[in-house]
Design an enzyme around this catalytic site. Structure first.
Site, PDB file in Angstrom:
ATOM      1  N   ARG A  47       0.835  -1.215   0.000  1.00 55.99           N
ATOM      2  CA  ARG A  47       0.000   0.000   0.000  1.00 55.99           C
ATOM      3  C   ARG A  47       0.868   1.263   0.000  1.00 55.99           C
ATOM      4  O   ARG A  47       0.426   2.326  -0.438  1.00 55.99           O
ATOM      5  CB  ARG A  47      -0.974  -0.025   1.186  1.00 55.99           C
ATOM      6  CG  ARG A  47      -1.852   1.202   1.313  1.00 55.99           C
ATOM      7  CD  ARG A  47      -3.137   0.978   2.119  1.00 55.99           C
ATOM      8  NE  ARG A  47      -2.934   0.182   3.318  1.00 55.99           N
ATOM      9  CZ  ARG A  47      -2.375   0.616   4.436  1.00 55.99           C
ATOM     10  NH1 ARG A  47      -1.954   1.855   4.529  1.00 55.99           N
ATOM     11  NH2 ARG A  47      -2.237  -0.181   5.486  1.00 55.99           N
ATOM     12  N   TYR A  99     -16.739  15.636 -16.368  1.00 60.14           N
ATOM     13  CA  TYR A  99     -17.144  14.220 -16.335  1.00 60.14           C
ATOM     14  C   TYR A  99     -18.116  14.021 -15.172  1.00 60.14           C
ATOM     15  O   TYR A  99     -17.857  14.438 -14.040  1.00 60.14           O
ATOM     16  CB  TYR A  99     -15.915  13.301 -16.201  1.00 60.14           C
ATOM     17  CG  TYR A  99     -16.301  11.899 -15.805  1.00 60.14           C
ATOM     18  CD1 TYR A  99     -17.111  11.136 -16.638  1.00 60.14           C
ATOM     19  CD2 TYR A  99     -15.913  11.351 -14.588  1.00 60.14           C
ATOM     20  CE1 TYR A  99     -17.519   9.862 -16.269  1.00 60.14           C
ATOM     21  CE2 TYR A  99     -16.311  10.083 -14.211  1.00 60.14           C
ATOM     22  CZ  TYR A  99     -17.126   9.342 -15.056  1.00 60.14           C
ATOM     23  OH  TYR A  99     -17.527   8.085 -14.676  1.00 60.14           O
ATOM     24  N   ASP A 171      -8.056  17.189 -16.788  1.00 58.94           N
ATOM     25  CA  ASP A 171      -8.392  15.794 -17.059  1.00 58.94           C
ATOM     26  C   ASP A 171      -8.100  15.532 -18.539  1.00 58.94           C
ATOM     27  O   ASP A 171      -8.822  15.972 -19.419  1.00 58.94           O
ATOM     28  CB  ASP A 171      -9.873  15.551 -16.723  1.00 58.94           C
ATOM     29  CG  ASP A 171     -10.262  14.081 -16.850  1.00 58.94           C
ATOM     30  OD1 ASP A 171      -9.559  13.333 -17.550  1.00 58.94           O
ATOM     31  OD2 ASP A 171     -11.276  13.695 -16.238  1.00 58.94           O
ATOM     32  N   LYS A 196      -8.971   3.996 -19.592  1.00 62.63           N
ATOM     33  CA  LYS A 196      -9.380   4.301 -20.965  1.00 62.63           C
ATOM     34  C   LYS A 196      -8.229   4.066 -21.948  1.00 62.63           C
ATOM     35  O   LYS A 196      -7.806   2.947 -22.121  1.00 62.63           O
ATOM     36  CB  LYS A 196      -9.924   5.733 -21.004  1.00 62.63           C
ATOM     37  CG  LYS A 196     -10.975   6.036 -19.915  1.00 62.63           C
ATOM     38  CD  LYS A 196     -12.156   5.111 -20.020  1.00 62.63           C
ATOM     39  CE  LYS A 196     -13.374   5.440 -19.171  1.00 62.63           C
ATOM     40  NZ  LYS A 196     -13.280   5.529 -17.764  1.00 62.63           N
TER      41      LYS A 196
HETATM   42  C1  LIG Z   1     -13.030  12.074 -18.630  1.00 56.82           C
HETATM   43  C2  LIG Z   1     -13.074  11.071 -17.507  1.00 56.82           C
HETATM   44  N1  LIG Z   1     -12.417  11.338 -16.385  1.00 56.82           N
HETATM   45  C3  LIG Z   1     -12.439  10.471 -15.329  1.00 56.82           C
HETATM   46  C4  LIG Z   1     -13.152   9.305 -15.390  1.00 56.82           C
HETATM   47  C5  LIG Z   1     -13.193   8.375 -14.198  1.00 56.82           C
HETATM   48  O1  LIG Z   1     -12.349   7.302 -14.402  1.00 56.82           O
HETATM   49  P1  LIG Z   1     -12.545   5.846 -13.724  1.00 56.82           P
HETATM   50  O2  LIG Z   1     -13.790   5.243 -14.320  1.00 56.82           O
HETATM   51  O3  LIG Z   1     -11.293   5.127 -14.063  1.00 56.82           O
HETATM   52  O4  LIG Z   1     -12.704   6.067 -12.262  1.00 56.82           O
HETATM   53  C6  LIG Z   1     -13.848   8.975 -16.552  1.00 56.82           C
HETATM   54  C7  LIG Z   1     -14.626   7.721 -16.645  1.00 56.82           C
HETATM   55  O5  LIG Z   1     -15.381   7.509 -17.558  1.00 56.82           O
HETATM   56  C8  LIG Z   1     -13.809   9.896 -17.645  1.00 56.82           C
HETATM   57  O6  LIG Z   1     -14.471   9.656 -18.787  1.00 56.82           O
END
Ligand SMILES: Cc1ncc(COP(=O)(O)O)c(C=O)c1O
Length: 374
Positions: A47, A99, A171, A196
């Site tokens: 961890r 998001y 992001d 992703k």
């Molecule tokens: C632009 C964006 N940021 C953050 C996230 C969150 O990521 P996670 O699903 O890995 O927690 C997503 C998830 O779809 C996303 O599309």
């Protein structure tokens, strides 16, 4: 070194004990100490840190042009950890099309921690400047955004944040550093859902923060991650590390495919609007062309002329596109976004979101044409 080369080699070391070219996967949860109590390899407990996670972090920092990186169990875990470093009384500016998960965090979680999140249209720089308060600690940028593919001026927003003494985080999940380098544009921190494009094969969950500077914030977040436990597992770190090696070529081909699909959709009689920054008609096209390179990403949203029912019908008729949420894998996905987001969604009911994969673009276009032409 150019990005394509860096993607293959960043953080890569030949394993000194075996000569293994592929990185070893260290699953051990605990690490031995010598008789004096000193850990042999710099790690003590999974961890706190572990070798495979450390190797992924060593690869991610140079890919985003940062000095340090920390990886997490998911993109949400990474973003929430950053928000948890803010003191009570802080004000955070979120994009109006942030998001979904982070908007919900701003509504449902942050008030309990004494933090106020406010949504603003980040393409209105005067509006952003007016929304900044003395207690604003964080400016959140997402471009292109999810799901409306809004594009905002990163350099201008990062400057506004800096002048206000606030941190800027971007992001970069949709664009990835293959197409957009936020730290070079002035952002302090870059966030990823590595679930992703970094993973790239719809088989791993993860998140990352990459920092322009290795400073006290990195220390605080490392401590926070160790105590709250939202670490990336060794196997997930290993899968993301493997995905990174093909990121440059996947992004190039998937972006080119997306441009072809977006152009075809823009001509389709059943489609009212196509949201794709690579189209000259997109309101953020010029900004995207200035701050992105090598493509405009592989995410597209479209709105149907005949509303929600037509959107649901088109999604249900897809044959090649897989009906599923998420994005960034090699296979193309289609979803009715408001359904995926659920009751707190603000996404237009006639909106379909597409994640374009590595199939031939003509096959993708043919599938969408038959699905939309019901
Ligand atoms: C632009 C964006 N940021 C953050 C996230 C969150 O990521 P996670 O699903 O890995 O927690 C997503 C998830 O779809 C996303 O599309």
């Amino acid at each position: 070194m150019r990005f394509d080369t860096l993607a293959v080699h960043a953080g890569h070391v030949i394993d000194p004990t075996t000569g293994s070219v592929a990185p070893p996967l260290h699953l051990s949860t605990t690490f031995a100490r010598d008789p004096a109590g000193v850990p042999f390899g710099g790690h003590t407990y999974i961890r706190e840190s572990n070798p495979t996670q450390a190797q992924l972090e060593a690869a991610l920092a140079p890919l985003e042009g940062g000095e340090a990186a920390l990886v997490f169990a998911s993109g949400m875990a990474a973003g929430i950890a950053l928000l948890q470093t803010l003191p009570p009384g802080s004000h955070v500016l979120l994009p109006d099309d942030v998001y979904y998960g982070f908007r919900i965090a701003g509504e449902d979680l942050l008030p309990n921690w004494g933090i106020r999140a406010e949504g603003v249209a980040m393409d209105d720089l005067a509006g952003v400047a007016a929304a900044i308060r003395p207690e604003t600690r964080l400016l959140w940028i997402e471009t292109p955004s999810n799901p409306l593919l809004k594009v905002v001026d990163v350099a201008a927003l990062a400057r506004l944040a800096r002048e206000a003494g606030a941190l800027s985080v971007l992001d970069n999940t949709f664009a990835t550093p293959a197409l957009q380098q936020p730290i070079a544009l002035g952002a302090d921190v870059v966030l990823h859902s590595t679930t992703k494009y970094f993973g790239g094969h719809s088989d791993v969950q993860g998140g990352a923060l990459i920092f322009a500077r290795r400073d006290a914030l990195v220390e605080r977040l490392g401590h926070l991650r160790e105590i709250t436990g939202g670490v990336a597992s060794p196997f997930n770190s290993w899968l993301v590390l493997r995905g990174l090696r093909t990121l440059a070529c996947r992004m190039a081909v998937q972006s080119a495919n997306a441009l072809a699909v977006a152009r075809a959709l823009a001509e389709h009689p059943a489609v009212a609007r196509v949201h794709y920054p690579g189209l000259a008609s997109h309101p953020g096209h010029d900004v995207a062309a200035r701050q992105m390179a090598g493509g405009f990403g592989a995410m597209i949203s479209l709105q149907t002329k005949e509303g929600k029912e037509a959107a649901l019908r088109a999604v249900s008729r897809a044959r090649l596109f897989i009906r599923a949420t998420s994005l960034g894998g090699v296979e193309s996905l289609i979803e009715h976004r408001a359904t995926s987001e659920g009751p707190q969604s603000r996404t237009p009911e006639d909106l379909i979101r597409l994640s374009i994969g590595l199939e031939h673009p003509e096959d993708l276009i043919a599938d969408l044409e038959q699905a939309l032409s019901a």
